[in-house]
Enzyme design. Structure first.
Site, PDB file in Angstrom:
ATOM      1  N   GLN A 209       0.829  -1.208   0.000  1.00 48.66           N
ATOM      2  CA  GLN A 209       0.000   0.000   0.000  1.00 48.66           C
ATOM      3  C   GLN A 209       0.865   1.262   0.000  1.00 48.66           C
ATOM      4  OE1 GLN A 209      -3.121  -0.435  -0.454  1.00 48.66           O
ATOM      5  NE2 GLN A 209      -3.781   1.688  -0.368  1.00 48.66           N
TER       6      GLN A 209
ATOM      7  N   GLU B  21       2.346 -25.345   8.898  1.00 43.95           N
ATOM      8  CA  GLU B  21       2.543 -25.817  10.290  1.00 43.95           C
ATOM      9  C   GLU B  21       1.339 -25.441  11.164  1.00 43.95           C
ATOM     10  OE1 GLU B  21       6.348 -25.884  12.082  1.00 43.95           O
ATOM     11  OE2 GLU B  21       7.385 -25.717  10.175  1.00 43.95           O
TER      12      GLU B  21
HETATM   13  C1  LIG Z   1       4.248 -24.073   0.728  1.00 41.26           C
HETATM   14  C2  LIG Z   1       3.770 -25.130   1.671  1.00 41.26           C
HETATM   15  C3  LIG Z   1       4.707 -25.924   2.312  1.00 41.26           C
HETATM   16  C4  LIG Z   1       4.279 -26.948   3.167  1.00 41.26           C
HETATM   17  N1  LIG Z   1       5.216 -27.802   3.709  1.00 41.26           N
HETATM   18  C5  LIG Z   1       4.782 -28.896   4.389  1.00 41.26           C
HETATM   19  C6  LIG Z   1       5.731 -29.901   4.794  1.00 41.26           C
HETATM   20  O1  LIG Z   1       6.943 -29.772   4.585  1.00 41.26           O
HETATM   21  N2  LIG Z   1       5.262 -31.012   5.423  1.00 41.26           N
HETATM   22  C7  LIG Z   1       3.939 -31.192   5.677  1.00 41.26           C
HETATM   23  O2  LIG Z   1       3.582 -32.216   6.242  1.00 41.26           O
HETATM   24  N3  LIG Z   1       3.011 -30.256   5.301  1.00 41.26           N
HETATM   25  C8  LIG Z   1       3.410 -29.121   4.648  1.00 41.26           C
HETATM   26  N4  LIG Z   1       2.485 -28.178   4.225  1.00 41.26           N
HETATM   27  C9  LIG Z   1       1.070 -28.409   4.516  1.00 41.26           C
HETATM   28  C10 LIG Z   1       0.451 -27.432   5.507  1.00 41.26           C
HETATM   29  O3  LIG Z   1       0.924 -27.723   6.800  1.00 41.26           O
HETATM   30  C11 LIG Z   1      -1.078 -27.562   5.366  1.00 41.26           C
HETATM   31  O4  LIG Z   1      -1.426 -26.948   4.142  1.00 41.26           O
HETATM   32  C12 LIG Z   1      -1.824 -26.920   6.506  1.00 41.26           C
HETATM   33  O5  LIG Z   1      -1.639 -27.656   7.687  1.00 41.26           O
HETATM   34  C13 LIG Z   1      -3.333 -26.798   6.228  1.00 41.26           C
HETATM   35  O6  LIG Z   1      -3.886 -27.980   5.743  1.00 41.26           O
HETATM   36  P1  LIG Z   1      -4.811 -27.953   4.429  1.00 41.26           P
HETATM   37  O7  LIG Z   1      -4.051 -27.228   3.382  1.00 41.26           O
HETATM   38  O8  LIG Z   1      -5.244 -29.327   4.127  1.00 41.26           O
HETATM   39  O9  LIG Z   1      -6.065 -27.057   4.824  1.00 41.26           O
HETATM   40  P2  LIG Z   1      -7.422 -27.583   5.536  1.00 41.26           P
HETATM   41  O10 LIG Z   1      -7.092 -28.350   6.746  1.00 41.26           O
HETATM   42  O11 LIG Z   1      -8.292 -28.200   4.510  1.00 41.26           O
HETATM   43  O12 LIG Z   1      -8.058 -26.198   5.978  1.00 41.26           O
HETATM   44  C14 LIG Z   1      -8.880 -25.388   5.126  1.00 41.26           C
HETATM   45  C15 LIG Z   1      -9.470 -24.269   5.967  1.00 41.26           C
HETATM   46  O13 LIG Z   1     -10.342 -24.833   6.987  1.00 41.26           O
HETATM   47  C16 LIG Z   1      -9.925 -24.375   8.248  1.00 41.26           C
HETATM   48  N5  LIG Z   1     -10.170 -25.409   9.272  1.00 41.26           N
HETATM   49  C17 LIG Z   1      -9.841 -26.728   9.220  1.00 41.26           C
HETATM   50  N6  LIG Z   1     -10.193 -27.344  10.360  1.00 41.26           N
HETATM   51  C18 LIG Z   1     -10.723 -26.402  11.161  1.00 41.26           C
HETATM   52  C19 LIG Z   1     -11.278 -26.394  12.481  1.00 41.26           C
HETATM   53  N7  LIG Z   1     -11.305 -27.507  13.230  1.00 41.26           N
HETATM   54  N8  LIG Z   1     -11.742 -25.229  12.990  1.00 41.26           N
HETATM   55  C20 LIG Z   1     -11.701 -24.089  12.242  1.00 41.26           C
HETATM   56  N9  LIG Z   1     -11.196 -24.021  10.998  1.00 41.26           N
HETATM   57  C21 LIG Z   1     -10.714 -25.162  10.464  1.00 41.26           C
HETATM   58  C22 LIG Z   1      -8.431 -24.082   8.108  1.00 41.26           C
HETATM   59  O14 LIG Z   1      -7.975 -23.216   9.114  1.00 41.26           O
HETATM   60  C23 LIG Z   1      -8.401 -23.474   6.718  1.00 41.26           C
HETATM   61  O15 LIG Z   1      -8.772 -22.118   6.779  1.00 41.26           O
HETATM   62  C24 LIG Z   1       2.889 -27.131   3.424  1.00 41.26           C
HETATM   63  C25 LIG Z   1       1.963 -26.295   2.793  1.00 41.26           C
HETATM   64  C26 LIG Z   1       2.379 -25.322   1.917  1.00 41.26           C
HETATM   65  C27 LIG Z   1       1.342 -24.493   1.231  1.00 41.26           C
END
Ligand SMILES: Cc1cc2nc3c(=O)[nH]c(=O)nc-3n(C[C@H](O)[C@H](O)[C@H](O)COP(=O)(O)OP(=O)(O)OC[C@H]3O[C@@H](n4cnc5c(N)ncnc54)[C@H](O)[C@@H]3O)c2cc1C
Length: 382
Positions: A336, A363
């Site tokens: 911004q 994480e």
């Molecule tokens: C660039 C990158 C690097 C990564 N590196 C690693 C790695 O090295 N190793 C590894 O294991 N993982 C890794 N991840 C995975 C990352 O930890 C997950 O993407 C993250 O934990 C969220 O999981 P999800 O993407 O399945 O989202 P989801 O769990 O599907 O969540 C979707 C939405 O729903 C919300 N939500 C879900 N459950 C609840 C609840 N109970 N109450 C309220 N809201 C909720 C979440 O907050 C989010 O807003 C990485 C991800 C990225 C993008």
């Protein structure tokens, strides 16, 4: 209570800052475009001790404290959040899991290679259908004689393609719930293990992220990491440390974005004066400086408590939640304050803005941090 860094910590910060500015800074945009770091980055990081910041000297580590580790991650993130993310995953997830729960034999076999920067470490918890609800994973490991056979797929794995050593979390007892999950060390090139799709990401593009597939991947029984059935519980302990690293990454990114905004505000003139003369800009700068200081203190406090051997589940989540959201605001305000110049790649603002969003997701999302904090508040009566 002493808020001053030691002389050694000041020196550590200066050393990592100089390294980041000279060895990483000139390449940040090229690596972002190429979606990869140069091959010599990891050895250079290792030469400075950044591939094994907190691990014991007997394994070649720098044996620094958690607070020192935060300083390192912060200074890398200030210049390149993607490098900081890779260093955090390498140190704070893969190597930390082996260091915390590995046998002496496993530590001797894997930590020196990771610490010397011979291989990047990867850590596989997340799956396509199991992100926040990681315990709902479907990847299985079945004991057959002297081997475990792993089947399934891990999603969004940092260093999924380039990692040489991976810690994989899998279900070993379907009836055991959280206590039916175990961790394994799998080496790159093990038959049955392959990297899937490389993710084409919004930000943190230089840091490798991909799917990792296990198709009848057999590993010797000795690759079980920690006790059978303790993998998920151990994972939560690893994440207590990892989240402090992501908080530090957030502080560093926010600091970089804030400094860029401050410099631009002093230089950019409109209405016959630098835009820093306008109160609207000054308030943004003041609010960000305040949030960054608060985020840094929360982060160091969590790290300090960890150094004292305390369990920091709540403190780690508090630091990660506050620091990542402060960083999102700092990056937004940075764009911004840059106006149209914040929207183009000639200035660092747009990259901070793209990179920062991972920090409220990886994480554990902000929602999950709130859930962890609330659970602690409700069960600890505080
Ligand atoms: C660039 C990158 C690097 C990564 N590196 C690693 C790695 O090295 N190793 C590894 O294991 N993982 C890794 N991840 C995975 C990352 O930890 C997950 O993407 C993250 O934990 C969220 O999981 P999800 O993407 O399945 O989202 P989801 O769990 O599907 O969540 C979707 C939405 O729903 C919300 N939500 C879900 N459950 C609840 C609840 N109970 N109450 C309220 N809201 C909720 C979440 O907050 C989010 O807003 C990485 C991800 C990225 C993008």
């Amino acid at each position: 209570m002493d808020f001053r860094p030691s002389e050694e910590q000041d020196l550590l910060r200066r050393t990592v800052r100089e390294f980041a500015e000279s060895e990483i800074g000139p390449h940040v945009m090229a690596w972002d475009e190429a979606q990869k770091f140069s091959d010599d980055l990891l050895p250079k990081l290792a030469a400075l001790g950044l591939a094994g910041v907190q691990f014991p000297e007997e394994y070649g580590g720098a044996a620094l404290s958690a607070v020192d580790y935060c300083i390192c991650i912060e200074e890398l993130a200030r210049v390149c959040p993607a490098v900081a993310l890779s260093v955090a995953a390498h140190n704070g997830l893969c190597s930390a899991h082996i260091s915390m729960f590995g046998s002496t034999q496993q530590k001797k076999q894997y930590l020196p290679r990771l610490v010397r920067g011979e291989v990047w470490g990867a850590w596989g918890l997340t799956e396509a259908g199991a992100g926040s609800d990681a315990a709902g994973m479907r990847t299985t490991a079945v004991r057959q004689g002297d081997c475990w056979t792993i089947n399934g797929a891990k999603t969004f794995i940092t260093h999924g393609r380039i990692g040489g050593v991976m810690v994989v979390i899998a279900v070993t007892d379907r009836t055991g719930g959280h206590r039916g999950i175990s961790a394994f060390i799998v080496e790159h090139g093990t038959p049955g293990m392959s990297a899937g799709k490389k993710e084409n990401k919004l930000g943190m593009r230089a840091s490798d992220t991909s799917e990792v597939i296990f198709d009848n991947c057999r590993v010797p029984a000795g690759q079980l990491l920690g006790e059978e059935g303790q993998g998920f519980i151990n994972t939560l302990q690893v994440l207590d440390g990892g989240r402090i690293g992501i908080a530090a990454l957030s502080v560093g990114l926010a600091q970089g974005a804030y400094e860029a905004a401050l410099a631009y505000a002093k230089e950019r003139r409109q209405f016959g004066q630098p835009i820093a003369g306008f109160q609207a800009i000054q308030w943004k700068l003041a609010d960000n400086a305040t949030r960054i200081e608060a985020a840094r203190l929360l982060t160091y406090r969590a790290a300090y408590l960890r150094d004292q051997g305390a369990r920091t589940t709540r403190e780690s989540s508090t630091a990660k939640l506050f620091a990542s959201e402060a960083a999102v605001k700092a990056a937004d305000d940075c764009v911004q304050i840059h106006g149209g110049y914040g929207f183009v790649k000639d200035y660092p603002a747009e990259k901070y803005f793209r990179d920062v969003k991972l920090l409220t997701i990886g994480e554990g999302t902000s929602e999950i941090q709130r859930l962890v904090i609330a659970r602690q508040l409700l069960t600890q009566n505080q």
